[in-house]
Design an enzyme around this catalytic site. Structure first.
Site, mmCIF file in Angstrom:
data_model
loop_
_atom_site.group_PDB
_atom_site.id
_atom_site.type_symbol
_atom_site.label_atom_id
_atom_site.label_comp_id
_atom_site.label_asym_id
_atom_site.label_seq_id
_atom_site.Cartn_x
_atom_site.Cartn_y
_atom_site.Cartn_z
ATOM 1 N N GLU A 27 0.849 -1.185 0.000
ATOM 2 C CA GLU A 27 0.000 0.000 0.000
ATOM 3 C C GLU A 27 0.891 1.243 0.000
ATOM 4 O O GLU A 27 2.002 1.224 0.559
ATOM 5 C CB GLU A 27 -0.879 -0.019 1.271
ATOM 6 C CG GLU A 27 -1.758 1.203 1.421
ATOM 7 C CD GLU A 27 -2.824 1.057 2.499
ATOM 8 O OE1 GLU A 27 -2.798 0.051 3.243
ATOM 9 O OE2 GLU A 27 -3.681 1.951 2.600
ATOM 10 N N ASN A 72 -6.628 1.416 2.780
ATOM 11 C CA ASN A 72 -7.384 2.649 3.000
ATOM 12 C C ASN A 72 -6.969 3.734 2.007
ATOM 13 O O ASN A 72 -7.776 4.591 1.634
ATOM 14 C CB ASN A 72 -7.166 3.156 4.433
ATOM 15 C CG ASN A 72 -7.705 2.187 5.471
ATOM 16 O OD1 ASN A 72 -8.563 1.363 5.178
ATOM 17 N ND2 ASN A 72 -7.208 2.286 6.692
ATOM 18 N N ASN A 172 -12.033 -1.112 -0.990
ATOM 19 C CA ASN A 172 -11.353 -1.644 0.194
ATOM 20 C C ASN A 172 -12.159 -1.335 1.449
ATOM 21 O O ASN A 172 -12.536 -0.185 1.676
ATOM 22 C CB ASN A 172 -9.969 -0.999 0.347
ATOM 23 C CG ASN A 172 -9.264 -1.431 1.623
ATOM 24 O OD1 ASN A 172 -8.862 -2.583 1.750
ATOM 25 N ND2 ASN A 172 -9.128 -0.523 2.569
ATOM 26 N N GLU A 173 -12.396 -2.348 2.260
ATOM 27 C CA GLU A 173 -13.004 -2.202 3.591
ATOM 28 C C GLU A 173 -14.118 -1.153 3.613
ATOM 29 O O GLU A 173 -14.117 -0.238 4.447
ATOM 30 C CB GLU A 173 -11.929 -1.848 4.638
ATOM 31 C CG GLU A 173 -10.989 -2.996 4.905
ATOM 32 C CD GLU A 173 -10.063 -2.800 6.096
ATOM 33 O OE1 GLU A 173 -9.994 -1.694 6.657
ATOM 34 O OE2 GLU A 173 -9.412 -3.783 6.470
ATOM 35 N N TYR A 244 -6.558 -8.938 11.694
ATOM 36 C CA TYR A 244 -5.268 -8.636 12.328
ATOM 37 C C TYR A 244 -5.366 -9.059 13.790
ATOM 38 O O TYR A 244 -6.413 -8.897 14.415
ATOM 39 C CB TYR A 244 -4.978 -7.130 12.264
ATOM 40 C CG TYR A 244 -4.747 -6.621 10.853
ATOM 41 C CD1 TYR A 244 -3.522 -6.795 10.225
ATOM 42 C CD2 TYR A 244 -5.758 -5.948 10.160
ATOM 43 C CE1 TYR A 244 -3.298 -6.311 8.939
ATOM 44 C CE2 TYR A 244 -5.547 -5.469 8.873
ATOM 45 C CZ TYR A 244 -4.304 -5.653 8.263
ATOM 46 O OH TYR A 244 -4.090 -5.181 6.993
ATOM 47 N N GLU A 292 -6.175 -9.360 3.562
ATOM 48 C CA GLU A 292 -5.340 -8.685 4.571
ATOM 49 C C GLU A 292 -5.332 -9.576 5.800
ATOM 50 O O GLU A 292 -6.392 -9.834 6.385
ATOM 51 C CB GLU A 292 -5.883 -7.294 4.935
ATOM 52 C CG GLU A 292 -5.675 -6.271 3.848
ATOM 53 C CD GLU A 292 -6.003 -4.850 4.288
ATOM 54 O OE1 GLU A 292 -5.781 -4.509 5.470
ATOM 55 O OE2 GLU A 292 -6.496 -4.086 3.437
ATOM 56 N N GLN A 352 1.623 -6.335 5.568
ATOM 57 C CA GLN A 352 1.986 -5.948 4.224
ATOM 58 C C GLN A 352 3.361 -6.535 3.908
ATOM 59 O O GLN A 352 3.740 -7.519 4.562
ATOM 60 C CB GLN A 352 1.940 -4.437 4.090
ATOM 61 C CG GLN A 352 0.521 -3.885 4.358
ATOM 62 C CD GLN A 352 0.298 -2.441 3.920
ATOM 63 O OE1 GLN A 352 1.139 -1.801 3.329
ATOM 64 N NE2 GLN A 352 -0.891 -1.897 4.255
HETATM 65 O O1 AHR Z 1 -2.912 -2.771 6.254
HETATM 66 C C1 AHR Z 1 -3.184 -1.560 6.912
HETATM 67 C C2 AHR Z 1 -4.629 -1.123 6.784
HETATM 68 O O2 AHR Z 1 -5.439 -2.047 7.438
HETATM 69 C C3 AHR Z 1 -5.205 -1.098 5.380
HETATM 70 O O3 AHR Z 1 -4.947 0.100 4.728
HETATM 71 C C4 AHR Z 1 -6.668 -1.235 5.630
HETATM 72 O O4 AHR Z 1 -7.329 -1.848 4.551
HETATM 73 C C5 AHR Z 1 -6.752 -2.023 6.912
HETATM 74 O O5 AHR Z 1 -7.609 -1.453 7.824
#
Ligand code: AHR
Length: 502
Positions: A27, A72, A172-173, A244, A292, A352
């Site tokens: 990103e 994001n 995205n999201e 995450y 992700e 990432q």
């Molecule tokens: O990977 C970091 C961020 O985590 C990304 O930009 C977003 O898609 C997610 O919330």
């Protein structure tokens, strides 16, 4: 000492391990691109400014596909800012990460970098602040061979062959209130369906990913997936999952069992997709793009953000988590979860790749090095081939605060009928005790143990740093022994192991 037992049978398959499971994500965020993969003037930079030392590490990591340019970031991005002569490219405010985007790297440069790395490009279009038209434009620029305004512009910009991007993320999201352009599920679902239909008019063979929830903890989780899939089921091929993990309040026992949460997340999304499939009497199966996933100390980022990061810096040090052995064990276990669901999860992106919550770190003008998480990824990508197997695991359990009773040992196996190679991936989640596992391999026929690599350390919080880049590495595990069709191996506390047979 905990004792566990595992049975492997190559005839009990889950699904083929899609190589796209070993994807990653770059990103425009912090030093992911600038001072990460791209640093003109660095002693290891090639003539285009790409760091060759980073390229070598990305290749060693075994990354098969890379999602780009966000995240994001994409929800405020104008892709055309990043093409054409560099000196004419505008600087813009990146609202997602409160930074200045210089646009020195854009689609053509990133695609050229990927050709050096040997990975596929997976491209996300902006459905936050833009829409159908922008998606069609970037598709025309990227994939149409020639003879139209935007394909000819790509050629004029120095890229004669089309990028031929197969996988496209529809935003995205979009369920997240932090996302530029976030709205109700119905609003996004309608835009995603219309965009998908339009993109398929250009190329019916594209593989399209619609946004699922940004985490299973979102209050809209489940209903978001249902609404979005009801509107897009016939138009898309994948729904995304993002997750995450980090220890909460020092609860390492729960943290070590994070993969249990990932298992449940995948199974819930698959169940929701199958509900929509049933409603529609559709023969089509919706796959999951887990685009992700990682360990991310998000709470530290929130604290960092609230104290302020100055005003609009270029490529600031953001989300630069340093990963411990324990983090790598959790991370390796997340890969086990993805493999266990290989029938459904056919694409995944480690978030990432460089500097930003990343397995690879760099210093400007200085070295690049491997974080602890590098090793489970590289070994799993290299060894997990063929079919993921449905293994039978008997293990003692422990009570984890967040996930209930969970097994001390977790495991998955893959088998490649062509080469006869079998790989077994194991974790011991116990913080104190070693685990001895017996693996019944009789159904594999005549095999021998080839390699056994274990990642562990007397200090589970040990890390690799600029000063000590090789403090943590996997080591050959000398305990593995094969007798009477059973492999016995000792797994140290808080450890991840890859074992190969053939
Ligand atoms: O990977 C970091 C961020 O985590 C990304 O930009 C977003 O898609 C997610 O919330």
């Amino acid at each position: 000492m905990n004792r566990a037992h595992l049975t492997i049978d190559p005839y009990f398959t889950v699904g083929t391990v899609n190589r796209r499971l070993f994807g990653s994500f770059v990103e425009h965020l912090g030093r992911g691109v600038y001072d990460g993969i791209y640093e003109p003037g660095h002693p290891a930079a090639d003539e285009n400014g790409y760091r060759e030392d980073v390229i070598a590490l990305v290749r060693e990591l075994g990354v098969t596909a890379i999602r780009y340019p966000g995240g994001n970031f994409v929800s405020g991005y104008r892709w055309e800012d990043g093409i054409g002569p560099r000196e004419q490219r505008p600087r813009r405010l990146d609202l997602a990460w409160h930074s200045i985007e210089t646009n020195e790297v854009g689609l053509d440069e990133f695609a050229a970098w990927l050709r050096k790395v040997g990975s596929e490009l997976m491209y996300a279009v902006n459905l936050g602040t833009r829409g159908i038209h922008e998606a069609l434009d970037v598709l025309e620029y990227a994939n149409v061979p020639s003879g139209t305004r935007l394909s000819d512009l790509r050629i004029a910009n120095g890229t004669p062959a089309p990028h031929d991007i197969r996988m496209w993320c529809l935003g995205n999201e979009m369920d997240g209130p932090w996302q530029l352009g976030h709205g109700a599920a119905e609003e996004y679902a309608s835009l995603a369906a219309k965009t998908a239909r339009a993109m398929r008019q250009v190329d019916p063979g594209l593989e399209l990913v619609v946004c699922g929830s940004s985490s299973a903890q979102m209050s809209t989780f489940g209903s978001w997936e249902r609404t979005v899939l009801e509107a897009t089921y016939d138009e898309v091929d994948y729904i995304s999952c993002h997750a995450y993990y980090e220890p909460k309040d020092g609860d390492h026992a729960s943290f070590l069992a994070s993969a249990v949460n990932m298992d449940r997340f995948i199974e819930s999304v698959a169940a929701t997709a199958d509900h929509v499939k049933a409603e529609r009497r559709s023969p089509k199966t919706m796959y999951i793009s887990f685009d992700e996933w990682n360990v991310w100390y998000q709470s530290r980022y929130r604290a960092e953000r609230h104290t302020g990061i100055g005003d609009w810096p270029i490529a600031p040090r953001l989300l630069e988590n340093t990963y411990s052995v324990m983090d790598a064990v959790v991370f390796g276990n997340l890969l086990i979860s993805l493999l266990r669901h290989a029938d459904r999860v056919t694409s995944a992106s480690l978030a990432q790749l460089v500097n930003v919550i990343a397995p690879i770190m760099t210093e400007p003008g200085g070295p690049a090095w491997r974080q602890t998480t590098f090793f489970p990824f590289a070994l799993t990508s290299r060894l997990a081939r063929g079919e993921a197997l449905e293994v039978k695991l008997d293990s003692p359990t422990y009570a984890s605060g967040l996930h209930g009773d969970v097994t001390v040992v977790d495991a998955v196996a893959t088998h490649d009928a062509g080469s006869g190679a079998t790989a077994v991936f194991l974790v011991n989640r116990d913080e104190e005790a070693e685990a001895e596992i017996e693996i019944d391999v009789r159904m594999l026929g005549e095999v021998r143990v080839r390699d056994v690599w274990t990642l562990s350390d007397k200090d589970p919080h040990a890390v690799n740093t600029l000063e000590q880049p090789d403090r943590v590495r996997p080591a050959a595990n000398p305990t593995a022994a094969l007798a009477d069709g059973t492999v016995t191996v000792s797994l140290p506390p808080v450890s991840w192991t890859a074992l190969t047979l053939g």
